[in-house]
Design a protein around this motif. Structure first.
Motif, short mmCIF file in Angstrom:
data_model
loop_
_atom_site.label_atom_id
_atom_site.label_comp_id
_atom_site.label_asym_id
_atom_site.label_seq_id
_atom_site.Cartn_x
_atom_site.Cartn_y
_atom_site.Cartn_z
N UNK A 190 3.17 2.06 -0.43
CA UNK A 190 2.98 3.52 -0.31
C UNK A 190 4.21 4.18 0.29
N UNK A 191 4.85 3.49 1.24
CA UNK A 191 6.07 4.04 1.85
C UNK A 191 7.22 4.07 0.84
N UNK A 192 7.24 3.11 -0.04
CA UNK A 192 8.27 3.10 -1.08
C UNK A 192 8.09 4.28 -2.02
N UNK A 193 6.84 4.54 -2.42
CA UNK A 193 6.58 5.70 -3.28
C UNK A 193 7.04 6.99 -2.60
N UNK A 194 6.73 7.14 -1.31
CA UNK A 194 7.15 8.33 -0.57
C UNK A 194 8.66 8.49 -0.58
N UNK A 195 9.37 7.37 -0.43
CA UNK A 195 10.83 7.46 -0.38
C UNK A 195 11.42 7.93 -1.70
N UNK A 196 10.71 7.66 -2.80
CA UNK A 196 11.15 8.11 -4.11
C UNK A 196 10.60 9.50 -4.45
N UNK A 197 9.71 10.01 -3.60
CA UNK A 197 9.12 11.31 -3.86
C UNK A 197 8.19 11.32 -5.03
N UNK A 198 7.49 10.20 -5.27
CA UNK A 198 6.57 10.10 -6.40
C UNK A 198 5.21 9.63 -5.89
N UNK A 199 4.19 9.83 -6.70
CA UNK A 199 2.83 9.41 -6.34
C UNK A 199 2.37 8.18 -7.10
N UNK A 200 3.05 7.86 -8.19
CA UNK A 200 2.64 6.75 -9.04
C UNK A 200 3.79 5.77 -9.22
N UNK A 201 3.45 4.50 -9.26
CA UNK A 201 4.47 3.46 -9.39
C UNK A 201 5.27 3.60 -10.68
N UNK A 202 4.60 4.12 -11.73
CA UNK A 202 5.29 4.28 -13.01
C UNK A 202 6.39 5.33 -12.96
N UNK A 203 6.38 6.16 -11.91
CA UNK A 203 7.37 7.23 -11.80
C UNK A 203 8.64 6.81 -11.04
#
Length: 231
Positions: free
Chosen positions: A95-108
């Motif tokens: 979840x922290x990785x998604x936040x760092x990319x500014x996305x909500x879904x792993x596919x993004x």
């Protein structure tokens, strides 16, 4: 010209500021040095994207840097391949990785980062060292063919005959600086200083092992907050 140095750095886990400080302030790396990174660049810490960006920028800047796969990168790849693994990755800090990319879904997560991770190897064999993220399976004839053990397991025993006098340097298991120092002359050395974890447990450090001198270079976590380790 000074002789090139060789450094191994363990689990970074999104601690981009600490990683930057270790490289440029503590180690003062040059383009003649060889930098081996042994996995777990993402998850748990605050800025996994910045860690990956830093590794990529070093490569593009002609620094001699080689990054191996860790179990957290492998979990990301597994979750992208099979949605049934996604929650496991999220629970492990994804979840922290998604936040760092500014996305909500792993596919993004941008494809360039997935491709970069996909190209990482599992181990490096050097003149006097084996480098791997987690462990080697010494219960089989060809330990370097067991990818799962290299990513996920813990070193419980080792085979001196297979090592042929070389040291096995790994990370994956958070440990204190004193414990790391106590093992430097042994056949197996764990360099995971648990950077992303709380210093209350004696952790909270990012470690670089200088291979040719067996000296430790340590940076305290400057990426906050740290996680409380429960085990």
């Amino acid at each position: 010209m000074a002789e090139p140095r060789r450094f191994v750095i363990g689990d970074i886990h999104g601690c981009a500021k600490t990683f930057e400080h270790l490289l440029h302030e503590v180690l003062d790396i040059t383009r003649h040095d060889l930098i081996f990174l042994i996995g777990d660049y993402i998850d748990r810490g605050p800025d996994s994207k910045a860690v990956l960006d830093k590794i990529k920028s070093l490569k593009h800047g002609n620094f001699l840097i080689l990054a191996l796969l860790g179990n957290h990168e492998d979990m990301l790849l597994n979750a992208l391949d099979d949605k049934s693994f996604e929650q496991e990755w999220i629970d492990a800090g994804g979840s922290e990785t998604l936040k760092s990319f500014g996305v909500n879904a792993i596919e993004d997560i941008p494809e360039e980062y997935v491709t970069f991770i996909n190209r990482m190897g599992y181990y490096v064999e050097l003149d006097k060292f084996f480098l791997v993220h987690a462990s080697l399976n010494f219960d089989i004839k060809k330990p370097l063919q067991d990818a799962k053990t290299m990513l996920y397991d813990h070193v419980e025993h080792y085979d001196k005959i297979f090592l042929r006098g070389k040291k096995l340097v790994h990370a994956h298991t958070p440990t204190t600086i004193d414990q790391i120092k106590s093992k430097l002359k042994e056949d197996v050395v764990n360099i995971d200083g648990g950077c992303v974890y709380s210093a209350d447990k004696g952790l909270g450090h990012m470690v670089a092992l200088e291979l040719d001198t067996l000296s430790l270079h340590v940076a305290k976590n400057i990426d906050v907050p740290a996680i409380i380790l429960n085990h």
